[in-house]
Design a protein around this motif. Structure first.
Motif, PDB file in Angstrom:
ATOM      1  N   UNK A 135       0.821  -1.209   0.000  1.00 49.23           N
ATOM      2  CA  UNK A 135       0.000   0.000   0.000  1.00 49.23           C
ATOM      3  C   UNK A 135       0.861   1.268   0.000  1.00 49.23           C
ATOM      4  N   UNK A 136       0.360   2.313  -0.636  1.00 50.31           N
ATOM      5  CA  UNK A 136       1.065   3.596  -0.666  1.00 50.31           C
ATOM      6  C   UNK A 136       0.977   4.301   0.684  1.00 50.31           C
ATOM      7  N   UNK A 137      -0.145   4.140   1.367  1.00 51.37           N
ATOM      8  CA  UNK A 137      -0.369   4.812   2.639  1.00 51.37           C
ATOM      9  C   UNK A 137       0.453   4.145   3.740  1.00 51.37           C
ATOM     10  N   UNK A 138       1.149   4.967   4.518  1.00 50.51           N
ATOM     11  CA  UNK A 138       1.926   4.437   5.640  1.00 50.51           C
ATOM     12  C   UNK A 138       1.009   3.782   6.665  1.00 50.51           C
ATOM     13  N   UNK A 139      -0.170   4.343   6.864  1.00 47.73           N
ATOM     14  CA  UNK A 139      -1.130   3.766   7.808  1.00 47.73           C
ATOM     15  C   UNK A 139      -1.552   2.372   7.347  1.00 47.73           C
ATOM     16  N   UNK A 140      -1.914   2.240   6.062  1.00 49.95           N
ATOM     17  CA  UNK A 140      -2.331   0.938   5.534  1.00 49.95           C
ATOM     18  C   UNK A 140      -1.175  -0.057   5.547  1.00 49.95           C
ATOM     19  N   UNK A 141       0.032   0.427   5.301  1.00 54.33           N
ATOM     20  CA  UNK A 141       1.206  -0.444   5.350  1.00 54.33           C
ATOM     21  C   UNK A 141       1.407  -0.968   6.770  1.00 54.33           C
ATOM     22  N   UNK A 142       1.189  -0.104   7.757  1.00 57.50           N
ATOM     23  CA  UNK A 142       1.276  -0.536   9.157  1.00 57.50           C
ATOM     24  C   UNK A 142       0.206  -1.554   9.505  1.00 57.50           C
TER      25      UNK A 142
END
Length: 195
Positions: free
Chosen positions: A108-115
């Protein structure tokens, strides 16, 4: 006169109450759950309301929690429709399955979604995906800290500021290599004695 019927007709009258299992906690039978058949090649998964259909080969191909669940070591219960319930968010489960199938996934591009994906990968013990997510998070932190980056096919990788080389190509990537480094202390000059 009582509202309850008695006699032989009352014995054959259907009851409106559902039978309750004995014991304090309702067991699998109370919910219509049954063991997963070991001969089945395909598995229907209900992960937090997100429905997935996959093969046992995908679930048992890598050493993960899913392999432990579906290799026969642990009894897995299904509902009346044959769906295995996993009590987790289903938001990133498709990505987990694709990683188990292919060995890589676009992150995912989003750091939140990656977390979030990292958290799910940790829960399911998918080590390769854990490593990829941690590396991507390190790279993003390094990019925010101002270290030059290079676009690669599967993400953005840091470059050493001085040499411009990609540390991943040489096996040099570590969390220490992603942070700006202080200059090394000056070395004392060696005296040469000529004879």
């Amino acid at each position: 006169m009582s509202a309850e019927a008695s006699g032989p007709a009352a014995a054959s009258a259907p009851s409106l109450e559902t039978p309750k299992p004995s014991g304090l906690e309702p067991g699998p039978a109370a919910y219509g759950l049954k063991p997963l058949t070991p001969n089945s090649k395909y598995v229907k998964l209900n992960v937090g309301g997100s429905l997935h259909y996959t093969t046992l080969r995908t679930l048992t191909g890598q050493d993960t929690m899913l392999k432990a669940m579906f290799s026969g070591r642990v009894e897995v219960l299904t509902d009346a429709g044959g769906w295995v319930l996993i009590d987790r968010s289903g938001r990133h489960f498709g990505t987990i399955l694709n990683y188990l199938r292919d060995g890589s996934v676009p992150l995912p591009e989003s750091t939140r979604e990656l977390g979030e994906l990292l958290g799910e990968a940790r829960y399911y013990l998918v080590q390769g995906l854990i490593d990829d997510c941690q590396l991507a998070l390190q790279v993003r932190r390094a990019a925010q800290a101002g270290i030059r980056t290079e676009k690669r096919r599967y993400g953005v990788w840091p470059r050493e500021p001085a040499s411009g080389r990609n540390p991943r190509e040489f096996g040099m990537l570590s969390s220490a290599s992603l942070l700006p480094q202080a200059a090394p202390p000056p070395q004392p000059h060696a005296r040469t004695i000529s004879g």
